[in-house]
Design a protein around this motif. Sequence first.
Motif, PDB file in Angstrom:
ATOM      1  N   GLY A   8       1.531 -16.780  -7.309  1.00  0.00           N
ATOM      2  CA  GLY A   8       2.989 -16.819  -7.222  1.00  0.00           C
ATOM      3  C   GLY A   8       3.680 -15.661  -7.908  1.00  0.00           C
ATOM      4  O   GLY A   8       4.689 -15.159  -7.426  1.00  0.00           O
ATOM      5  N   HIS A   9       3.136 -15.211  -9.064  1.00  0.00           N
ATOM      6  CA  HIS A   9       3.810 -14.132  -9.777  1.00  0.00           C
ATOM      7  C   HIS A   9       3.806 -12.841  -8.969  1.00  0.00           C
ATOM      8  O   HIS A   9       4.632 -11.969  -9.172  1.00  0.00           O
ATOM      9  N   MET A  10       2.863 -12.716  -8.026  1.00  0.00           N
ATOM     10  CA  MET A  10       2.817 -11.513  -7.210  1.00  0.00           C
ATOM     11  C   MET A  10       3.985 -11.472  -6.229  1.00  0.00           C
ATOM     12  O   MET A  10       4.515 -10.406  -5.924  1.00  0.00           O
ATOM     13  N   ASN A  11       4.391 -12.614  -5.738  1.00  0.00           N
ATOM     14  CA  ASN A  11       5.547 -12.661  -4.855  1.00  0.00           C
ATOM     15  C   ASN A  11       6.798 -12.250  -5.617  1.00  0.00           C
ATOM     16  O   ASN A  11       7.657 -11.523  -5.108  1.00  0.00           O
ATOM     17  N   LYS A  12       6.899 -12.693  -6.872  1.00  0.00           N
ATOM     18  CA  LYS A  12       8.012 -12.314  -7.736  1.00  0.00           C
ATOM     19  C   LYS A  12       7.981 -10.804  -7.996  1.00  0.00           C
ATOM     20  O   LYS A  12       9.017 -10.129  -7.973  1.00  0.00           O
ATOM     21  N   ALA A  13       6.791 -10.270  -8.223  1.00  0.00           N
ATOM     22  CA  ALA A  13       6.648  -8.831  -8.479  1.00  0.00           C
ATOM     23  C   ALA A  13       7.092  -8.015  -7.281  1.00  0.00           C
ATOM     24  O   ALA A  13       7.712  -6.956  -7.429  1.00  0.00           O
ATOM     25  N   ARG A  14       6.816  -8.521  -6.086  1.00  0.00           N
ATOM     26  CA  ARG A  14       7.227  -7.804  -4.876  1.00  0.00           C
ATOM     27  C   ARG A  14       8.740  -7.658  -4.830  1.00  0.00           C
ATOM     28  O   ARG A  14       9.275  -6.589  -4.523  1.00  0.00           O
ATOM     29  N   ARG A  15       9.443  -8.745  -5.148  1.00  0.00           N
ATOM     30  CA  ARG A  15      10.899  -8.705  -5.133  1.00  0.00           C
ATOM     31  C   ARG A  15      11.431  -7.740  -6.188  1.00  0.00           C
ATOM     32  O   ARG A  15      12.403  -7.014  -5.941  1.00  0.00           O
ATOM     33  N   GLU A  16      10.785  -7.737  -7.347  1.00  0.00           N
ATOM     34  CA  GLU A  16      11.229  -6.850  -8.423  1.00  0.00           C
ATOM     35  C   GLU A  16      11.029  -5.385  -8.048  1.00  0.00           C
ATOM     36  O   GLU A  16      11.893  -4.537  -8.313  1.00  0.00           O
ATOM     37  N   ILE A  17       9.891  -5.073  -7.432  1.00  0.00           N
ATOM     38  CA  ILE A  17       9.618  -3.698  -7.013  1.00  0.00           C
ATOM     39  C   ILE A  17      10.650  -3.248  -5.991  1.00  0.00           C
ATOM     40  O   ILE A  17      11.162  -2.128  -6.043  1.00  0.00           O
ATOM     41  N   GLU A  18      10.972  -4.125  -5.061  1.00  0.00           N
ATOM     42  CA  GLU A  18      11.956  -3.803  -4.029  1.00  0.00           C
ATOM     43  C   GLU A  18      13.318  -3.500  -4.652  1.00  0.00           C
ATOM     44  O   GLU A  18      14.023  -2.581  -4.227  1.00  0.00           O
ATOM     45  N   GLU A  19      13.658  -4.254  -5.694  1.00  0.00           N
ATOM     46  CA  GLU A  19      14.956  -4.087  -6.341  1.00  0.00           C
ATOM     47  C   GLU A  19      15.074  -2.757  -7.095  1.00  0.00           C
ATOM     48  O   GLU A  19      16.122  -2.116  -7.097  1.00  0.00           O
ATOM     49  N   VAL A  20      13.991  -2.329  -7.751  1.00  0.00           N
ATOM     50  CA  VAL A  20      14.072  -1.128  -8.588  1.00  0.00           C
ATOM     51  C   VAL A  20      13.646   0.150  -7.874  1.00  0.00           C
ATOM     52  O   VAL A  20      13.796   1.239  -8.421  1.00  0.00           O
ATOM     53  N   MET A  21      13.134   0.040  -6.651  1.00  0.00           N
ATOM     54  CA  MET A  21      12.636   1.224  -5.953  1.00  0.00           C
ATOM     55  C   MET A  21      13.724   2.280  -5.770  1.00  0.00           C
ATOM     56  O   MET A  21      13.438   3.481  -5.745  1.00  0.00           O
ATOM     57  N   THR A  22      14.982   1.866  -5.672  1.00  0.00           N
ATOM     58  CA  THR A  22      16.076   2.823  -5.504  1.00  0.00           C
ATOM     59  C   THR A  22      16.278   3.678  -6.757  1.00  0.00           C
ATOM     60  O   THR A  22      16.939   4.711  -6.694  1.00  0.00           O
ATOM     61  N   GLN A  23      15.722   3.238  -7.892  1.00  0.00           N
ATOM     62  CA  GLN A  23      15.869   3.981  -9.147  1.00  0.00           C
ATOM     63  C   GLN A  23      14.659   4.882  -9.428  1.00  0.00           C
ATOM     64  O   GLN A  23      14.619   5.576 -10.445  1.00  0.00           O
ATOM     65  N   VAL A  24      13.677   4.867  -8.552  1.00  0.00           N
ATOM     66  CA  VAL A  24      12.409   5.555  -8.795  1.00  0.00           C
ATOM     67  C   VAL A  24      12.373   6.907  -8.084  1.00  0.00           C
ATOM     68  O   VAL A  24      12.771   7.025  -6.927  1.00  0.00           O
ATOM     69  N   ASP A  25      11.867   7.933  -8.799  1.00  0.00           N
ATOM     70  CA  ASP A  25      11.722   9.267  -8.216  1.00  0.00           C
ATOM     71  C   ASP A  25      10.338   9.476  -7.622  1.00  0.00           C
ATOM     72  O   ASP A  25      10.173  10.259  -6.680  1.00  0.00           O
ATOM     73  N   ILE A  26       9.343   8.800  -8.168  1.00  0.00           N
ATOM     74  CA  ILE A  26       7.969   8.959  -7.702  1.00  0.00           C
ATOM     75  C   ILE A  26       7.174   7.707  -8.042  1.00  0.00           C
ATOM     76  O   ILE A  26       7.425   7.053  -9.063  1.00  0.00           O
ATOM     77  N   VAL A  27       6.229   7.367  -7.186  1.00  0.00           N
ATOM     78  CA  VAL A  27       5.318   6.257  -7.436  1.00  0.00           C
ATOM     79  C   VAL A  27       3.967   6.840  -7.830  1.00  0.00           C
ATOM     80  O   VAL A  27       3.436   7.715  -7.142  1.00  0.00           O
ATOM     81  N   ILE A  28       3.449   6.389  -8.961  1.00  0.00           N
ATOM     82  CA  ILE A  28       2.083   6.736  -9.350  1.00  0.00           C
ATOM     83  C   ILE A  28       1.220   5.534  -8.994  1.00  0.00           C
ATOM     84  O   ILE A  28       1.268   4.500  -9.656  1.00  0.00           O
ATOM     85  N   GLU A  29       0.481   5.661  -7.898  1.00  0.00           N
ATOM     86  CA  GLU A  29      -0.328   4.542  -7.418  1.00  0.00           C
ATOM     87  C   GLU A  29      -1.773   4.726  -7.875  1.00  0.00           C
ATOM     88  O   GLU A  29      -2.422   5.707  -7.533  1.00  0.00           O
ATOM     89  N   VAL A  30      -2.241   3.792  -8.666  1.00  0.00           N
ATOM     90  CA  VAL A  30      -3.617   3.841  -9.159  1.00  0.00           C
ATOM     91  C   VAL A  30      -4.510   3.140  -8.135  1.00  0.00           C
ATOM     92  O   VAL A  30      -4.303   1.967  -7.816  1.00  0.00           O
ATOM     93  N   LEU A  31      -5.477   3.875  -7.620  1.00  0.00           N
ATOM     94  CA  LEU A  31      -6.417   3.337  -6.639  1.00  0.00           C
ATOM     95  C   LEU A  31      -7.813   3.267  -7.244  1.00  0.00           C
ATOM     96  O   LEU A  31      -8.106   3.935  -8.232  1.00  0.00           O
ATOM     97  N   ASP A  32      -8.655   2.469  -6.642  1.00  0.00           N
ATOM     98  CA  ASP A  32     -10.064   2.427  -7.019  1.00  0.00           C
ATOM     99  C   ASP A  32     -10.783   3.471  -6.177  1.00  0.00           C
ATOM    100  O   ASP A  32     -10.800   3.373  -4.946  1.00  0.00           O
ATOM    101  N   ALA A  33     -11.357   4.481  -6.819  1.00  0.00           N
ATOM    102  CA  ALA A  33     -12.001   5.581  -6.097  1.00  0.00           C
ATOM    103  C   ALA A  33     -13.135   5.102  -5.202  1.00  0.00           C
ATOM    104  O   ALA A  33     -13.509   5.798  -4.254  1.00  0.00           O
TER     105      ALA A  33
END
Length: 331
Positions: A8-33
């Motif tokens: 459930g907390h992941m669904n909440k996180a999705r909404r939060e990311i959507e809300e703050v994305m307008t304030q972000v200049d770049i996304v640093i996405e950590v991937l598993d190599a």
Amino acid sequence: MSVQWYPGHMNKARREIEEVMTQVDIVIEVLDARIPDSSQNPMLNTLRGVVPVLRLLNKKDLADRDRLALWLDHWRGSETVMAHPFSTQDKADVGKISQWVSQMVPHRGTAEKPIRAMIAGIPNVGKSSLMNALLGRRVAKVGDEPAVTKAQQKLKVTNGFQLLDTPGILWPKIENPDASYRLAVTGAVRATAINYEDVAVVGLKFFITDYAAALQARYKLKELSTDPVEVLKVIGSKRGALRAGGKIDMHKAAEVFLNDVRTGAIGPYVMETPEMIAHEEQLVEEAKAKKEAERQARLAAAIPQRQQDKNRKYRDEQAKQAHAQSNDENK
């Protein structure tokens, strides 16, 4: 069949990311190599829109360099994507992040206009370790279980560089069953959400096909069966995963194998290539199209029956009304 895990907390996180994305200049996405594509979150790609992304292929020491190079070539040339092999344990790598970020966001980076970067990624790829390494102090909880981080944090790296951390999120439905098992093999899915034996068999099938020599060397196998179940039994017998009477404890054997895979004890590997992913995506789209066609066919076939039911109901109502009218006239 695929592995699914979406707390459930992941669904909440999705909404939060959507809300703050307008304030972000770049996304640093950590991937598993080891799984450069499967560890990407397609939902994040949708949410970020045109915001540039720096992809850090973490755990590079556990990855096959030749296969990793295929992914770097695959992304090279994109205006909004920059990718680099990475390790949170490598101070040189950590030191280069500010440089990479500045290259992608050249119009910001001062105290008045700091670069606002969002750190994002699926569970257990090293997001918290990256934050701690960047800031030079322990500010984020680190654990070997996915979904340790569950709330956003805003932190200053330098006067011209800020970080916005986000909880690790998977997406509601993993459409590619092969990708879901790769996530499970490498440890991105909580242990309680997987069947260890099933996941180990999938992992062994991959190693038998792609890294047979490394598998034989790790478990000192003179011969290697093409049957992953048989190989898992041999691993269990060699590593003491036995029950009373000498019977193989397949769950314990699976735990031994998956731990070796996740810690790099078998050797470096990458479980996917761009060509493989393109093929799998095509199969997923074909399966979705087939499912939709079947749904439409069922719908079309059901329409006449529904109409018949409607007509029958109408006739019954008419008959009742006629019967009631006849009774009234006879009174």
